[in-house]
Design a protein around this motif. Sequence first.
Motif, PDB file in Angstrom:
ATOM      1  N   GLY A   1       0.794  -1.224   0.000  1.00 17.60           N
ATOM      2  CA  GLY A   1       0.000   0.000   0.000  1.00 17.60           C
ATOM      3  C   GLY A   1       0.823   1.268   0.000  1.00 17.60           C
ATOM      4  N   ILE A   2       1.915   1.280  -0.781  1.00 11.31           N
ATOM      5  CA  ILE A   2       2.780   2.459  -0.838  1.00 11.31           C
ATOM      6  C   ILE A   2       2.978   2.865  -2.298  1.00 11.31           C
ATOM      7  CG2 ILE A   2       4.877   1.034  -0.828  1.00 11.31           C
ATOM      8  CD1 ILE A   2       6.270   3.274   0.737  1.00 11.31           C
ATOM      9  N   ASN A   3       2.976   4.152  -2.559  1.00 14.69           N
ATOM     10  CA  ASN A   3       3.305   4.658  -3.887  1.00 14.69           C
ATOM     11  C   ASN A   3       4.818   4.560  -4.091  1.00 14.69           C
ATOM     12  OD1 ASN A   3       0.695   5.853  -4.949  1.00 14.69           O
ATOM     13  ND2 ASN A   3       0.820   6.834  -2.934  1.00 14.69           N
ATOM     14  N   LEU A   4       5.228   4.088  -5.247  1.00 17.95           N
ATOM     15  CA  LEU A   4       6.643   3.892  -5.557  1.00 17.95           C
ATOM     16  C   LEU A   4       6.955   4.616  -6.862  1.00 17.95           C
ATOM     17  CD1 LEU A   4       9.394   2.446  -5.092  1.00 17.95           C
ATOM     18  CD2 LEU A   4       8.414   0.463  -6.285  1.00 17.95           C
ATOM     19  N   VAL A   5       7.940   5.478  -6.839  1.00 15.43           N
ATOM     20  CA  VAL A   5       8.337   6.214  -8.045  1.00 15.43           C
ATOM     21  C   VAL A   5       9.805   5.964  -8.330  1.00 15.43           C
ATOM     22  CG1 VAL A   5       8.457   8.448  -9.197  1.00 15.43           C
ATOM     23  CG2 VAL A   5       6.643   8.012  -7.526  1.00 15.43           C
ATOM     24  N   TYR A   6      10.070   5.461  -9.533  1.00 15.27           N
ATOM     25  CA  TYR A   6      11.442   5.270  -9.991  1.00 15.27           C
ATOM     26  C   TYR A   6      11.827   6.416 -10.922  1.00 15.27           C
ATOM     27  CZ  TYR A   6      11.775   0.512  -8.168  1.00 15.27           C
ATOM     28  OH  TYR A   6      11.842  -0.574  -7.341  1.00 15.27           O
ATOM     29  N   GLY A   7      12.788   7.217 -10.490  1.00 16.63           N
ATOM     30  CA  GLY A   7      13.232   8.356 -11.287  1.00 16.63           C
ATOM     31  C   GLY A   7      14.451   8.075 -12.134  1.00 16.63           C
ATOM     32  N   GLY A   8      14.963   6.842 -12.079  1.00 11.85           N
ATOM     33  CA  GLY A   8      16.172   6.491 -12.825  1.00 11.85           C
ATOM     34  C   GLY A   8      17.399   6.520 -11.936  1.00 11.85           C
ATOM     35  N   HIS A   9      18.154   5.436 -11.941  1.00 17.06           N
ATOM     36  CA  HIS A   9      19.358   5.370 -11.102  1.00 17.06           C
ATOM     37  C   HIS A   9      20.321   6.493 -11.476  1.00 17.06           C
ATOM     38  CE1 HIS A   9      22.144   2.483  -8.742  1.00 17.06           C
ATOM     39  NE2 HIS A   9      22.692   3.688  -8.762  1.00 17.06           N
ATOM     40  N   TYR A  10      20.612   6.596 -12.759  1.00 15.45           N
ATOM     41  CA  TYR A  10      21.535   7.640 -13.212  1.00 15.45           C
ATOM     42  C   TYR A  10      20.993   9.028 -12.913  1.00 15.45           C
ATOM     43  CZ  TYR A  10      24.335  10.548 -16.342  1.00 15.45           C
ATOM     44  OH  TYR A  10      25.162  11.530 -16.856  1.00 15.45           O
ATOM     45  N   ALA A  11      19.732   9.262 -13.299  1.00 18.83           N
ATOM     46  CA  ALA A  11      19.164  10.608 -13.205  1.00 18.83           C
ATOM     47  C   ALA A  11      19.075  11.112 -11.775  1.00 18.83           C
ATOM     48  CB  ALA A  11      17.785  10.637 -13.855  1.00 18.83           C
ATOM     49  N   THR A  12      18.835  10.222 -10.814  1.00 15.35           N
ATOM     50  CA  THR A  12      18.738  10.660  -9.423  1.00 15.35           C
ATOM     51  C   THR A  12      20.104  10.840  -8.769  1.00 15.35           C
ATOM     52  OG1 THR A  12      18.552   8.390  -8.560  1.00 15.35           O
ATOM     53  CG2 THR A  12      16.495   9.533  -9.107  1.00 15.35           C
ATOM     54  N   GLU A  13      21.180  10.470  -9.485  1.00 13.98           N
ATOM     55  CA  GLU A  13      22.511  10.573  -8.877  1.00 13.98           C
ATOM     56  C   GLU A  13      23.450  11.512  -9.630  1.00 13.98           C
ATOM     57  OE1 GLU A  13      22.856   6.729  -6.080  1.00 13.98           O
ATOM     58  OE2 GLU A  13      23.774   6.475  -8.050  1.00 13.98           O
ATOM     59  N   THR A  14      22.865  12.437 -10.375  1.00 15.41           N
ATOM     60  CA  THR A  14      23.677  13.485 -11.001  1.00 15.41           C
ATOM     61  C   THR A  14      23.856  14.694 -10.084  1.00 15.41           C
ATOM     62  OG1 THR A  14      21.737  14.510 -12.024  1.00 15.41           O
ATOM     63  CG2 THR A  14      22.897  12.826 -13.321  1.00 15.41           C
ATOM     64  N   PHE A  15      23.001  14.817  -9.082  1.00 12.55           N
ATOM     65  CA  PHE A  15      23.004  16.021  -8.241  1.00 12.55           C
ATOM     66  C   PHE A  15      24.285  16.172  -7.432  1.00 12.55           C
ATOM     67  CE2 PHE A  15      18.576  14.780  -8.857  1.00 12.55           C
ATOM     68  CZ  PHE A  15      18.007  15.974  -9.285  1.00 12.55           C
ATOM     69  N   GLY A  16      24.744  15.081  -6.822  1.00 14.97           N
ATOM     70  CA  GLY A  16      25.868  15.155  -5.905  1.00 14.97           C
ATOM     71  C   GLY A  16      27.179  15.545  -6.561  1.00 14.97           C
ATOM     72  N   VAL A  17      27.527  14.887  -7.663  1.00 13.68           N
ATOM     73  CA  VAL A  17      28.811  15.194  -8.306  1.00 13.68           C
ATOM     74  C   VAL A  17      28.837  16.617  -8.839  1.00 13.68           C
ATOM     75  CG1 VAL A  17      29.513  12.820  -8.819  1.00 13.68           C
ATOM     76  CG2 VAL A  17      28.025  14.047 -10.442  1.00 13.68           C
ATOM     77  N   LYS A  18      27.679  17.100  -9.311  1.00 13.99           N
ATOM     78  CA  LYS A  18      27.617  18.492  -9.777  1.00 13.99           C
ATOM     79  C   LYS A  18      27.853  19.459  -8.625  1.00 13.99           C
ATOM     80  CE  LYS A  18      24.272  17.777 -13.553  1.00 13.99           C
ATOM     81  NZ  LYS A  18      22.879  18.097 -13.979  1.00 13.99           N
ATOM     82  N   ALA A  19      27.149  19.240  -7.520  1.00  7.72           N
ATOM     83  CA  ALA A  19      27.279  20.136  -6.374  1.00  7.72           C
ATOM     84  C   ALA A  19      28.690  20.112  -5.799  1.00  7.72           C
ATOM     85  CB  ALA A  19      26.264  19.764  -5.298  1.00  7.72           C
ATOM     86  N   LEU A  20      29.279  18.922  -5.733  1.00  7.21           N
ATOM     87  CA  LEU A  20      30.613  18.802  -5.159  1.00  7.21           C
ATOM     88  C   LEU A  20      31.667  19.418  -6.077  1.00  7.21           C
ATOM     89  CD1 LEU A  20      32.235  17.837  -2.785  1.00  7.21           C
ATOM     90  CD2 LEU A  20      32.335  15.561  -3.813  1.00  7.21           C
ATOM     91  N   ALA A  21      31.542  19.199  -7.380  1.00  7.54           N
ATOM     92  CA  ALA A  21      32.487  19.804  -8.321  1.00  7.54           C
ATOM     93  C   ALA A  21      32.396  21.324  -8.280  1.00  7.54           C
ATOM     94  CB  ALA A  21      32.222  19.295  -9.731  1.00  7.54           C
ATOM     95  N   GLU A  22      31.183  21.837  -8.152  1.00  5.86           N
ATOM     96  CA  GLU A  22      31.007  23.289  -8.043  1.00  5.86           C
ATOM     97  C   GLU A  22      31.670  23.827  -6.782  1.00  5.86           C
ATOM     98  OE1 GLU A  22      27.422  26.625  -8.361  1.00  5.86           O
ATOM     99  OE2 GLU A  22      26.926  24.507  -8.070  1.00  5.86           O
ATOM    100  N   GLU A  23      31.566  23.069  -5.695  1.00  3.43           N
ATOM    101  CA  GLU A  23      32.206  23.482  -4.446  1.00  3.43           C
ATOM    102  C   GLU A  23      33.728  23.451  -4.578  1.00  3.43           C
ATOM    103  OE1 GLU A  23      32.653  24.914  -0.662  1.00  3.43           O
ATOM    104  OE2 GLU A  23      30.815  24.783  -1.852  1.00  3.43           O
TER     105      GLU A  23
END
Length: 251
Positions: free
Chosen positions: A211-233
């Motif tokens: 009884g839970i909603n499950l959303v798959y956003g893509g393994h790759y797509a959900t893990e682009t945020f960190g490397v971008k933020a860290l490289a910017e830092e």
Amino acid sequence: MADLGAICQFLEQSLKTSEIADYSGAVNGLQLENPGPVTKVAAAVDASLPVIEKAIAAGADLMLVHHGLFWQGAQPMTGANYRKIKAAMDAGMAIYSSHLPLDVHPEWGNNVGLARAMGLADWQPFMDWKGMAMGLRAEVDWSRDELVERVKNAVGARVHHCPGGPERIGSVGIVTGGAGSQVADAAAAGVEAFVTGEGPHWSYPLAEELGINLVYGGHYATETFGVKALAEELARTFQLEWEFVDHPTGL
């Protein structure tokens, strides 16, 4: 220009690498050294041969990745494995990898990046793994359709949704990457929707049963945020150039 040793020290301390448990194949930290100095950082999700070739073409002498060189364990230095290591070494490009330490970082992490992109606020730690919160949870007042649309806009790609839970959602849990097999843990934690990257086939019918909603956003797509933020830092702290090397898998 910046000293590779100084960059690595900054990353180790900022990400608390030595304090965070991870999978054996992660091998967090500096995976391939270069003679230095560092002038440009390439941020990428995977340390694969095509990505390394793109980073070299971009003029990077440090590649910062989420999935490093050793996910398959020790491998002979032959074939593609040889070619990517040789290409990086010939180009004088170092490779630094951060997996769970980057996922869970409170400022630059993948979870935080996805949460912000979805418009969440006042999030709390979510889903324990080896004494560490793997993700984030937040209270919302969204319809299922709004949840799916927010995830879709956040990752900039198609998402897959199992409408197993209530149509009106009051709580959302996030664990980026491949956490779909933990849908039962998400349900046990009391959230009405669970957002991750990907998971096994059986996670869909299990989400319906639980009884839970499950959303798959893509393994790759959900893990682009960190490397971008860290490289910017890194670029800001050490006065470096940086570039994101995009090489989506569609998974």
